[in-house]
Design an enzyme around this catalytic site. Sequence first.
Site, short mmCIF file in Angstrom:
data_model
loop_
_atom_site.label_atom_id
_atom_site.label_comp_id
_atom_site.label_asym_id
_atom_site.label_seq_id
_atom_site.Cartn_x
_atom_site.Cartn_y
_atom_site.Cartn_z
N SER A 70 0.83 -1.21 0.00
CA SER A 70 0.00 0.00 0.00
C SER A 70 0.86 1.26 0.00
O SER A 70 0.39 2.34 -0.36
CB SER A 70 -0.92 0.01 1.22
OG SER A 70 -0.18 -0.20 2.42
N GLU A 74 -9.68 -9.49 3.47
CA GLU A 74 -9.99 -8.09 3.14
C GLU A 74 -11.27 -7.97 2.32
O GLU A 74 -11.52 -8.77 1.41
CB GLU A 74 -8.83 -7.46 2.35
CG GLU A 74 -9.10 -6.01 1.97
CD GLU A 74 -7.90 -5.30 1.37
OE1 GLU A 74 -8.04 -4.11 1.04
OE2 GLU A 74 -6.82 -5.93 1.24
N LYS A 133 4.04 -11.66 3.34
CA LYS A 133 2.61 -11.81 3.08
C LYS A 133 2.39 -11.99 1.60
O LYS A 133 2.98 -11.28 0.78
CB LYS A 133 1.80 -10.61 3.59
CG LYS A 133 0.28 -10.77 3.37
CD LYS A 133 -0.52 -9.77 4.17
CE LYS A 133 -0.49 -8.39 3.57
NZ LYS A 133 -1.14 -8.33 2.22
N ASP A 176 4.98 -7.25 2.64
CA ASP A 176 4.20 -7.67 1.48
C ASP A 176 5.14 -8.05 0.34
O ASP A 176 6.02 -7.25 -0.02
CB ASP A 176 3.31 -6.53 0.99
CG ASP A 176 1.87 -6.65 1.44
OD1 ASP A 176 1.42 -7.78 1.67
OD2 ASP A 176 1.20 -5.61 1.53
#
EC number: 2.1.2.11
Length: 269
Positions: A51, A187, A118, A89
């Site tokens: 992100s 999510e 992740k 991530d």
Amino acid sequence: MSIIKNNFEKMNITKIKNSKNNKKLTVITAYDALFAKLFEEIADMILVGDSLNMSFAGRPDTLSATLEQMIYHTNAVCNGAKNAFVIIDMPFGTYINKDEALKNCVEVYRQTNANAVKIEGGEDKADIIKHLTSNAVAVMGHIGLMPQYVRSEGGYKVRGKTKEDEEQLIRDAIAVEKAGAFSIVVEGVKSDVAKKITQAVNIPIIGIGAGVDTDGQVLVWSDMLGFFEEFKPKFVRHYLDGAELVKEAVNQYRNDVQDKSFPSKEEEY
């Protein structure tokens, strides 16, 4: 409001797994040493999320984040929060097959002090996750709305609206758990479906836009602190109007410079 600090104890895989049905886990993103240091003794885990490609680099989605970029920010986070449990991530394109995934995860472990990686994907990524966990890589899964799929799926779409999708999500979670993941981010999933997913596996489910019945929550720090003004997802709660506070402070600084009240005599050498 004062911050009550419990006796800080760094999380590990065993503690995270044992939190299932015992403790709600708090996860927050961080991309630099400054904020990581602020968060480390409050949050259970820090996620260096891709992100950052949006909130830090100003890109429209996460897909152009690179491994080098993620390693750079993970090192910054680990430098600032030396006792935090840090997850990185794995960016888009770095785990397209077993060998590529392992090579890139080994590189992450060699170059950073990240505790885990992740990876987005369910049944379709189970073999890759199994290959990683069999080779000593700690993996957090990510199912439901997956930002790395935003272009192929035509946008950010809430999952679990049909019975078929609900059943697929449960299969995804079970497959990721069987592959050896220690936790899964869920999510953008309807809350009743997220609850069923949480009950279907024995590892912690960390929700984001997935209701209150998961084993924990994760938020992007700039969303939570009100720094991202362009758009506020339904699932985000602003705990601070950060953007307005910063603008007010900088405006005051500018005024003080212009009227020569800064620096004062006390602030001179």
